[in-house]
Design an enzyme around this catalytic site. Structure first.
Site, PDB file in Angstrom:
ATOM      1  CG  ASP A 195      -0.216   0.036   2.533  1.00  0.00           C
ATOM      2  OD1 ASP A 195       0.942  -0.413   2.583  1.00  0.00           O
ATOM      3  OD2 ASP A 195      -0.802   0.500   3.527  1.00  0.00           O
ATOM      4  CD  GLU A 196       5.064   2.231   2.913  1.00  0.00           C
ATOM      5  OE1 GLU A 196       5.464   3.410   3.009  1.00  0.00           O
ATOM      6  OE2 GLU A 196       5.163   1.399   3.822  1.00  0.00           O
TER       7      GLU A 196
END
Length: 434
Positions: free
Chosen positions: A142-143
């Protein structure tokens, strides 16, 4: 949306309008969510981090969860994978033991992770990032870091405008939010993305970097863990500002190569590039038990089973590694890691288990463990793995036997052949997977 916009003009995060620097709200949509910074149109390195990613997806899929504290994690003996921002108000944090999280927030709803669903959303977001720039460096599901240098002509917008449009789009189309940090380098971009979560858009420019960093604790430096932070504090260094006053050569004498890295980062300098490909650094498998285990004889077959899982993943991925790491977590949640470095890279379960069981034997002194894991690091391709050992013919026979078992399992299924140790594990009460 212009490259020639005067410096320090504001950018509306909600509609993309460029505005005068003194306005408090967007003249077009009325939003107060404006970004303004003297270097806004000259910065191109970004860190994008989705907000409470797993929890956000679950709330998106079940509107009844919107206004309740939500924890994503295991059962009573598990840990918190992540939690929503409502639960964080009560003190719940990632990696917190589940029983402590529920003590802090007894009304929380707990949902087990659905990694298949989260990976699908993560892949969609990654594909959208790659539409902005090929220079995307994933950090986790998610990053990621992005380098938007030179993309103005492609998008007809500055990197800041492109990023604001990106996070509006994923909120509108995918239903989750993200925070952005924009800066001249990766270190500052990562710090910036954490400043205003959730739905943040923060900028740290080169001119202000030292002043912004000065008041931050040394633990905010990427790579300074809890133990090293305590060491620095014992040496009288608790803030980044204090690091800024220490000569780089002195830091190198005290802490070696990491001292030089500290000296550079404390000044806001980071020469690392955004690199698109980030191969796996390690392959590992672990399990959490329903009840604590102290017996070496009970732990051995579990370790063998985990070693086989790691070996299978290495073989499937065409990888091998020299570093073997044993991970244990005690009944009071203290994590123990022990490592061994092999002379040649391996992908064999036999060698992974052999190194792991030697490390395990030294740790089973009556302590009770709630988790065990084994991992292989220092990865490289499989072509150099497990060279023939002319001095140890039994090792060569074990290698050939293992490869023969692999072929049979590929043909008839994993349960077609059970080794003695792993058979014990699989016929006993299965431990809970993490």
């Amino acid at each position: 949306m212009t490259q020639s916009a005067p410096e320090n003009r504001a950018l509306c995060r909600d509609c993309g309008m460029r505005l005068g620097a003194t306005l408090a709200r967007c003249a077009s949509c009325g939003s107060p969510r404006l970004v303004r910074h003297p270097e806004l149109d000259r910065l191109a390195i970004a860190h994008i981090d989705c907000d409470a990613f797993y929890a956000a997806i679950e709330k998106r899929d079940n509107p009844e969860l919107q206004d309740v504290p939500l924890i994503i994690g295991g059962g009573q003996r598990g840990v918190v994978s992540t939690c929503c921002y409502i639960a964080r108000i009560y003190g719940v944090r990632s990696a917190m033991p589940m029983f402590k999280a529920l003590e802090a927030c007894p009304d929380a709803v707990v949902i087990k992770p659905n990694m298949e669903k989260y990976a699908k959303v993560g892949k969609e977001i990654r594909e959208r990032m790659l539409a902005l720039t090929p220079l995307v460096e994933p950090i986790s599901i998610d990053e990621a870091f992005l380098d938007l240098t030179g993309t103005q002509r492609l998008h007809h917008a500055t990197p800041a405008e492109t990023l604001a449009g990106f996070i509006r789009a994923i909120e509108r189309d995918i239903g989750i939010t993200a925070s952005v940090g924009l800066a001249p380098n990766k270190f500052l971009a990562k710090l910036a993305s954490d400043l205003e979560k959730p739905r943040g858009f923060s900028v740290i420019g080169a001119a202000e970097a030292k002043a912004v960093l000065a008041a931050m604790p040394v633990g905010r430096i990427w790579g300074v863990g809890k133990v090293f932070q305590q060491k620095l504090e014992r040496d009288g260094i608790s803030t980044i500002g204090q690091l800024q006053t220490v000569d780089a050569a002195d830091l190198a004498r005290r802490y070696g190569s990491i001292g030089l890295r500290l000296a550079q980062l404390a000044q806001g300098e980071d020469a690392r590039l955004v690199t698109p490909e980030r191969g796996a650094k390690s392959v590992s498998s672990e399990t959490t038990f329903r009840t604590d285990i102290s017996s070496f004889q009970t732990l051995r077959p579990i370790l063998r089973d985990l070693s086989e899982k790691v070996s299978a993943r290495l073989k499937k991925s065409g990888l091998s590694g020299r570093g073997i790491t044993l991970k244990l977590k005690t009944s009071d949640f203290k994590t123990i890691t022990r490592a061994r470095h092999l002379s040649d890279p391996t992908q064999l379960a036999d060698k992974i288990y052999s190194a792991g069981v030697d490390l395990l034997e030294n740790e089973t002194n009556g302590r009770k463990f709630r988790l065990i894991g084994i991992g292989v690091s220092d990865l490289e391709t499989a072509d150099r793995a497990d060279p023939r050992d002319l001095l140890d013919q039994s090792a060569e026979r074990r290698k050939n036997a293992e490869l023969a078992v692999d072929r049979l399992r590929d043909k008839f299924g994993k349960s077609a052949i059970e080794l003695g140790l792993t058979h014990v594990t699989r016929t006993a009460e299965k431990p809970k997977k993490t």
